[in-house]
Design an enzyme around this catalytic site. Structure first.
Site, mmCIF file in Angstrom:
data_model
loop_
_atom_site.group_PDB
_atom_site.id
_atom_site.type_symbol
_atom_site.label_atom_id
_atom_site.label_comp_id
_atom_site.label_asym_id
_atom_site.label_seq_id
_atom_site.Cartn_x
_atom_site.Cartn_y
_atom_site.Cartn_z
ATOM 1 C CE LYS A 113 -12.325 34.744 -4.486
ATOM 2 N NZ LYS A 113 -12.931 33.423 -4.366
ATOM 3 C CE LYS A 200 -6.198 34.815 -0.034
ATOM 4 N NZ LYS A 200 -7.353 34.081 0.081
ATOM 5 C CE LYS A 203 -7.282 26.290 -4.641
ATOM 6 N NZ LYS A 203 -8.574 26.655 -4.051
#
Ligand code: TYM
Length: 337
Positions: A113, A200, A203
């Site tokens: 992230k 994967k 969101k």
């Protein structure tokens, strides 16, 4: 006898997708009749990346409604909002002060992230696994049902409980915190993106075509599956490392149709994509139909959800306060009167 305790949660960042359901929530639903189950909407986690404050409350409620729509039964479990229980933030601080910085710097999700966000990374994003540890440890959870991607965070929670709290502050071999076990399903623990079978479903993927959300209408599901990445080979099979998209779509079909992997492997062995995709579409639409109908009902009348969340908050508060008090005392604070 006290039933073993379960704790888990999902972040209210954008709509929940098939990965959240099949990797985590589905497992909670199965556990609730045999376990003392607490599930929370982890809204404090949702602000660790830039967020829209005008959406936080609605996203939190819609996530809680989806828990119920997926089958969480308030008569059997406690559903609550993380930020309603101040003990999460307070325990997080206590744990922050005994967690080595380099344990957090090596977290894979943080690195991923942080790379995406560049300069704008908050302290909260780095600290996120400690807050997650606080979520779990506050409830003396025996089991934490999660998808594969949370495994490293679970290990951190275990290390904090064992090495940093129990070993340092416990006396006479009496643990202060329970050391939790992760519970990761064999099937559905890692649902992959529709546009790239090697990453994967997430969101935070900017490409909405990469995921099917639990609230997508049938037309949108049809479109997303039609466009889902495939390969030119005929015949569909599991476990071919050169065909990650095939493995993923076939795996979704096996779960969503309820037919299981063996039956699906046989059924689809000779199939082409033109025949398979409509089958997967129908299975997905049918599986989501009851969830969407129940979600709509719950959102139309806020009082039921209000009651569920208030009852969940009260139960969570009782357990969380007792654990927090234990940790405070062990770390040398005076008792709160
Ligand atoms: P979150 O909100 O990213 O995801 C919620 C749950 O869904 C699982 N999941 C998946 N499973 C299979 N395939 C996928 N593609 C997929 N994507 C997500 C996740 O593993 C998770 O179980 N840090 C957590 C939330 C959290 C939490 C907790 C979980 C905060 N405190 C305490 C358990 C206990 C997270 O961001 O999950």
């Amino acid at each position: 006898m006290q039933r073993p305790r379960v704790l888990s949660g999902v972040q209210p960042t954008g709509a929940l997708h098939l990965g959240n359901w099949l990797g985590a929530i589905r497992n909670w639903v199965d556990l609730q009749s045999s376990h003392d189950t607490f599930v929370c909407v982890v809204d404090l986690h949702a602000i660790t990346v830039p967020h829209d404050p005008t959406r936080l409350v609605d996203d939190t409620r819609t996530t809680a409604a989806l828990y119920l729509a997926c089958g969480m039964d308030p008569a059997q479990c406690s559903v609550f909002v993380q930020s309603d229980i101040a003990a999460h933030s307070e325990l997080c601080w206590l744990l922050n002060c005994i967690t080595p910085l380099n344990w957090l710097e090596r977290m894979i999700q943080f690195k991923e992230k942080a790379t995406k966000q560049g300069d704008n990374v908050s302290v909260g994003l780095l600290d996120y696994p400690v807050l997650m540890a606080a979520d779990i440890l506050l409830y003396d959870a025996d089991l934490v049902p999660v998808g594969e991607d949370q495994k490293q965070h679970l290990e951190l929670a275990r290390d904090i409980a064992q090495q940093r709290i129990n070993a340092r502050f416990g006396h006479d071999n009496k643990p202060i915190l329970k050391v939790p076990e992760p519970m990761i399903l064999k099937e559905g623990a890692r649902v992959m993106s529709l546009t790239d079978g090697r990453s994967k479903m997430s969101k935070s993927d900017p490409n909405e075509a990469s995921r099917i959300t639990l609230l997508d209408p049938p037309e949108l599901i049809t479109k997303k599956i039609k466009r889902a990445k495939t390969d030119p080979e005929r015949g569909l099979e599991f476990n071919n490392p050169d065909r990650p998209e095939t493995d993923n779509l076939l795996g979704l079909y096996a779960i969503l149709s309820g037919r299981g992997r063996d039956a699906v492997a046989k059924e689809c062995a000779e199939m082409g994509w033109g025949q398979f995709k409509p089958l997967l579409t129908e299975a997905t639409v049918e599986a989501l139909k009851p969830i969407q109908a129940r979600h709509q009902e719950l959102m139309a009348d806020p009082s039921e959800l209000d009651q569920v969340l208030a009852a969940g908050r009260d139960r969570a508060q009782t357990v969380a306060s007792a654990t927090l008090e234990r940790v405070r005392t062990a770390m040398g604070f005076s008792a709160r009167t």
